[in-house]
Design a protein around this motif. Sequence first.
Motif, PDB file in Angstrom:
ATOM      1  N   VAL A 194       0.867  -1.183   0.000  1.00 10.93           N
ATOM      2  CA  VAL A 194       0.000   0.000   0.000  1.00 10.93           C
ATOM      3  C   VAL A 194       0.900   1.228   0.000  1.00 10.93           C
ATOM      4  O   VAL A 194       1.750   1.378   0.875  1.00 10.93           O
ATOM      5  CB  VAL A 194      -0.913   0.014   1.246  1.00 10.93           C
ATOM      6  N   PHE A 195       0.749   2.081  -1.004  1.00 12.63           N
ATOM      7  CA  PHE A 195       1.569   3.279  -1.087  1.00 12.63           C
ATOM      8  C   PHE A 195       0.787   4.477  -0.571  1.00 12.63           C
ATOM      9  O   PHE A 195      -0.369   4.667  -0.925  1.00 12.63           O
ATOM     10  CB  PHE A 195       2.008   3.524  -2.532  1.00 12.63           C
ATOM     11  N   ALA A 196       1.416   5.259   0.271  1.00 15.36           N
ATOM     12  CA  ALA A 196       0.777   6.455   0.812  1.00 15.36           C
ATOM     13  C   ALA A 196       1.510   7.673   0.282  1.00 15.36           C
ATOM     14  O   ALA A 196       2.731   7.758   0.384  1.00 15.36           O
ATOM     15  CB  ALA A 196       0.827   6.434   2.332  1.00 15.36           C
ATOM     16  N   THR A 197       0.769   8.591  -0.300  1.00 18.68           N
ATOM     17  CA  THR A 197       1.372   9.859  -0.717  1.00 18.68           C
ATOM     18  C   THR A 197       1.357  10.820   0.464  1.00 18.68           C
ATOM     19  O   THR A 197       0.785  10.536   1.515  1.00 18.68           O
ATOM     20  CB  THR A 197       0.586  10.486  -1.877  1.00 18.68           C
ATOM     21  N   LYS A 198       1.983  11.963   0.280  1.00 17.90           N
ATOM     22  CA  LYS A 198       1.983  12.978   1.330  1.00 17.90           C
ATOM     23  C   LYS A 198       0.547  13.368   1.695  1.00 17.90           C
ATOM     24  O   LYS A 198       0.224  13.557   2.867  1.00 17.90           O
ATOM     25  CB  LYS A 198       2.751  14.211   0.819  1.00 17.90           C
ATOM     26  N   LYS A 199      -0.312  13.465   0.694  1.00 17.37           N
ATOM     27  CA  LYS A 199      -1.722  13.796   0.954  1.00 17.37           C
ATOM     28  C   LYS A 199      -2.374  12.702   1.807  1.00 17.37           C
ATOM     29  O   LYS A 199      -3.123  12.994   2.747  1.00 17.37           O
ATOM     30  CB  LYS A 199      -2.463  13.939  -0.396  1.00 17.37           C
ATOM     31  N   ASP A 200      -2.092  11.439   1.472  1.00 17.20           N
ATOM     32  CA  ASP A 200      -2.645  10.329   2.269  1.00 17.20           C
ATOM     33  C   ASP A 200      -2.190  10.404   3.722  1.00 17.20           C
ATOM     34  O   ASP A 200      -2.982  10.197   4.642  1.00 17.20           O
ATOM     35  CB  ASP A 200      -2.198   8.980   1.679  1.00 17.20           C
ATOM     36  N   ILE A 201      -0.902  10.668   3.914  1.00 18.22           N
ATOM     37  CA  ILE A 201      -0.364  10.710   5.278  1.00 18.22           C
ATOM     38  C   ILE A 201      -1.009  11.853   6.073  1.00 18.22           C
ATOM     39  O   ILE A 201      -1.382  11.689   7.236  1.00 18.22           O
ATOM     40  CB  ILE A 201       1.170  10.904   5.252  1.00 18.22           C
ATOM     41  N   ASP A 202      -1.159  13.001   5.428  1.00 15.60           N
ATOM     42  CA  ASP A 202      -1.776  14.140   6.119  1.00 15.60           C
ATOM     43  C   ASP A 202      -3.216  13.823   6.521  1.00 15.60           C
ATOM     44  O   ASP A 202      -3.650  14.119   7.630  1.00 15.60           O
ATOM     45  CB  ASP A 202      -1.750  15.387   5.218  1.00 15.60           C
ATOM     46  N   TYR A 203      -3.953  13.221   5.593  1.00 15.73           N
ATOM     47  CA  TYR A 203      -5.351  12.883   5.878  1.00 15.73           C
ATOM     48  C   TYR A 203      -5.419  11.839   7.003  1.00 15.73           C
ATOM     49  O   TYR A 203      -6.240  11.923   7.914  1.00 15.73           O
ATOM     50  CB  TYR A 203      -6.014  12.329   4.609  1.00 15.73           C
ATOM     51  N   TRP A 204      -4.530  10.881   6.911  1.00 17.59           N
ATOM     52  CA  TRP A 204      -4.481   9.799   7.905  1.00 17.59           C
ATOM     53  C   TRP A 204      -4.185  10.369   9.297  1.00 17.59           C
ATOM     54  O   TRP A 204      -4.803   9.976  10.295  1.00 17.59           O
ATOM     55  CB  TRP A 204      -3.396   8.812   7.474  1.00 17.59           C
ATOM     56  N   ALA A 205      -3.251  11.306   9.358  1.00 22.18           N
ATOM     57  CA  ALA A 205      -2.917  11.949  10.634  1.00 22.18           C
ATOM     58  C   ALA A 205      -4.154  12.616  11.219  1.00 22.18           C
ATOM     59  O   ALA A 205      -4.440  12.499  12.412  1.00 22.18           O
ATOM     60  CB  ALA A 205      -1.790  12.963  10.440  1.00 22.18           C
ATOM     61  N   ASP A 206      -4.919  13.297  10.379  1.00 21.04           N
ATOM     62  CA  ASP A 206      -6.123  13.990  10.863  1.00 21.04           C
ATOM     63  C   ASP A 206      -7.166  13.002  11.383  1.00 21.04           C
ATOM     64  O   ASP A 206      -7.802  13.245  12.411  1.00 21.04           O
ATOM     65  CB  ASP A 206      -6.724  14.847   9.745  1.00 21.04           C
ATOM     66  N   LEU A 207      -7.353  11.884  10.661  1.00 20.29           N
ATOM     67  CA  LEU A 207      -8.339  10.888  11.105  1.00 20.29           C
ATOM     68  C   LEU A 207      -7.934  10.299  12.452  1.00 20.29           C
ATOM     69  O   LEU A 207      -8.773  10.079  13.326  1.00 20.29           O
ATOM     70  CB  LEU A 207      -8.472   9.765  10.064  1.00 20.29           C
ATOM     71  N   ASN A 208      -6.640  10.055  12.631  1.00 25.02           N
ATOM     72  CA  ASN A 208      -6.175   9.530  13.917  1.00 25.02           C
ATOM     73  C   ASN A 208      -6.286  10.567  15.027  1.00 25.02           C
ATOM     74  O   ASN A 208      -6.628  10.235  16.165  1.00 25.02           O
ATOM     75  CB  ASN A 208      -4.735   9.017  13.789  1.00 25.02           C
ATOM     76  N   ALA A 209      -6.012  11.814  14.684  1.00 28.47           N
ATOM     77  CA  ALA A 209      -6.171  12.883  15.678  1.00 28.47           C
ATOM     78  C   ALA A 209      -7.633  12.967  16.122  1.00 28.47           C
ATOM     79  O   ALA A 209      -7.943  13.155  17.304  1.00 28.47           O
ATOM     80  CB  ALA A 209      -5.718  14.221  15.090  1.00 28.47           C
ATOM     81  N   ARG A 210      -8.538  12.788  15.172  1.00 28.91           N
ATOM     82  CA  ARG A 210      -9.968  12.827  15.472  1.00 28.91           C
ATOM     83  C   ARG A 210     -10.337  11.706  16.452  1.00 28.91           C
ATOM     84  O   ARG A 210     -11.121  11.899  17.382  1.00 28.91           O
ATOM     85  CB  ARG A 210     -10.722  12.644  14.149  1.00 28.91           C
ATOM     86  N   GLU A 211      -9.754  10.526  16.242  1.00 28.27           N
ATOM     87  CA  GLU A 211     -10.005   9.406  17.168  1.00 28.27           C
ATOM     88  C   GLU A 211      -9.496   9.720  18.562  1.00 28.27           C
ATOM     89  O   GLU A 211     -10.181   9.475  19.556  1.00 28.27           O
ATOM     90  CB  GLU A 211      -9.299   8.142  16.670  1.00 28.27           C
ATOM     91  N   LEU A 212      -8.272  10.227  18.623  1.00 23.87           N
ATOM     92  CA  LEU A 212      -7.693  10.524  19.937  1.00 23.87           C
ATOM     93  C   LEU A 212      -8.532  11.572  20.653  1.00 23.87           C
ATOM     94  O   LEU A 212      -8.800  11.480  21.852  1.00 23.87           O
ATOM     95  CB  LEU A 212      -6.245  11.003  19.778  1.00 23.87           C
ATOM     96  N   TRP A 213      -8.978  12.566  19.895  1.00 18.09           N
ATOM     97  CA  TRP A 213      -9.825  13.616  20.483  1.00 18.09           C
ATOM     98  C   TRP A 213     -11.131  13.013  20.990  1.00 18.09           C
ATOM     99  O   TRP A 213     -11.607  13.341  22.080  1.00 18.09           O
ATOM    100  CB  TRP A 213     -10.103  14.691  19.423  1.00 18.09           C
ATOM    101  N   MET A 214     -11.710  12.102  20.208  1.00 14.01           N
ATOM    102  CA  MET A 214     -12.996  11.496  20.554  1.00 14.01           C
ATOM    103  C   MET A 214     -12.919  10.733  21.867  1.00 14.01           C
ATOM    104  O   MET A 214     -13.908  10.655  22.613  1.00 14.01           O
ATOM    105  CB  MET A 214     -13.463  10.578  19.422  1.00 14.01           C
TER     106      MET A 214
END
Lengths: 343, 343
Positions: free
Chosen positions: A3-23
């Motif tokens: 699975v290849f992640a681009t910079k855009k993928d990594i940024d989006y992924w970081a936000d989704l994980n941040a959302r989980e931690l916040w939740m």
Amino acid sequence: MPVFATKKDIDYWADLNARELWMTGMRPGDILMNCYGYGLATGGFGFHYGAMAMDAMAIPMGSDARQYDRMIDFIVDFGVTAMCRTPSVGLYVGGKARERGVDFRETKLKIGLFGAEPWPWETRMKLEELFNITAYDEFGMTEFLGPGMTCECETRDGMHAWADAFLVECINPDTGEWVEEGKDGELVWTWLTADGTAMIRYRSRDLSRLWWEERCACGRTHPKIAAIKGRSDDAVSIRGLIVFPSQVEAALVKFPETGANFRIIVDRRNDLDTFDLKVEVKDASVLSDSARNQALSREMAEAVKTVTGNSPKVELVPADSLPRASGGESKTASARVEDRRKK
Amino acid sequence: MPVFATKKDIDYWADLNARELWMTGMRPGDILMNCYGYGLATGGFGFHYGAMAMDAMAIPMGSDARQYDRMIDFIVDFGVTAMCRTPSVGLYVGGKARERGVDFRETKLKIGLFGAEPWPWETRMKLEELFNITAYDEFGMTEFLGPGMTCECETRDGMHAWADAFLVECINPDTGEWVEEGKDGELVWTWLTADGTAMIRYRSRDLSRLWWEERCACGRTHPKIAAIKGRSDDAVSIRGLIVFPSQVEAALVKFPETGANFRIIVDRRNDLDTFDLKVEVKDASVLSDSARNQALSREMAEAVKTVTGNSPKVELVPADSLPRASGGESKTASARVEDRRKK
């Protein structure tokens, strides 16, 4: 599958994980001890990036349960407020902390995120008592980068699946038809924001339930899934990593000493998964030559680890001593897996 | 010593590492296979962040040399153009690739960065021949986050130390006085841009040389240091991690079975560091009881790994069978370390 992640993928992924931690209650300035492994298995990176994206501190502890003393010391000494890890490693470390007489009520620890393997409600209660935390379930798949797909909110009745990033469907694994909301089926995922690797209607083989019409008490409108209750194929999750009998076979057929008949035995000892692998050898003399026996066992264990990420304890056994597929099973027959863990 | 990195520190660190990767010839779009470990030891993160900052792809392979097959497959299958790792693991994996018949001239690999342990010029030539690469030396310390402090340019005569981030001095370890440019001494580092942890005139114990007046043929004006040639204390670098006898002692004194007299024996087999630890036990009956012997050895190995990051092979020996400090040495006496590796 790579699975290849681009910079855009990594940024989006970081936000989704941040959302989980916040939740789960984490806020900027909190300290997350991350006890997932960092590397090709992406569990560690997801929460690491997530913590950085929300200005929390991440401690990259890694997943080696034998380092329990260090894990306990860090919680006490550095004011760790949250931790993420597999429930089995959590139970193990929590038990060791109790033996040591550590009282987590005197620390700042308050939140635990657990995932990567099935765990019953009794385990949650045990973890909450051992660590003085509120425990949350989270779920993600390496094929979609890893964590950051679904997580429990404070209601803790199912996990929200981020609808802006993933389309999740639930089907009958035999017919491929949608099943009714809230009924058992196989989850199928589409990655709506993927930039590097296309994942469209990916059959996860994970058995669960899906519901979206009923509003969650927390107010979030993202659909929810239930904890994964099994798989629709013969793969087995060991220490949070999926192991296919076909992978083990591929590693073993390279050895001329075996006909590649083998048996995977998974169990749980001291709350940790064990992975025993019995392998038939053609030449009985290998079994009685302890130096050759040990060397071959070690080489096989390393070959299996290379393809599955999991290191088995290999035992060589005589030819034709293990059960074989009777023909009634699928090609990668379940005769090859014996899962003794209590579900 | 715990080192805290703020977001500003991480961003600066990423840029310094990107600068190193660029200096060795990497460009956006290149693929870096990162064979340093990710976790509390920060080798992996430095180059990972550096690659991301310069829009290169990072593959987080990790440092487990037993995964050599996977490392070789990735270079071949995914068009890896650069790799970073310790030289000893490089030699090991390169040798395994040769046994397998892999010809790296048919791959895209062209650059290798090696660090975290001393390596002679012969090793460089061997690595270049095994992998068909140009090999560069880099050096950093965990106390300053890790890699990203110094690296060779194409001249490959000493490593540039980034003068905008670090002030490096070279002193006589006995007197504390500056030594003349180009003369042997101990490097002392100040972290000019640190935001999280103050590091001011930190005595590294690393023996090297420093020069700054002479212009490098590459045109860069950052001062240069020579490869580290040893330490001014009794610590020993094993598999890229510094191990202090005092740490080993602290781990062993917790065991009532030992008087904590021990001997560290470091060697190199198949190009990989070995770490043997002989420990005296007071009660001779432990030695003859193989179950107790094995259990105690294993517990000691894990205790040592917790404090040093390195797992030794422990052998229990009778009381008073090991050499002791004669009183002429410092407290953490070198009688405790036997380094059999060829320097």
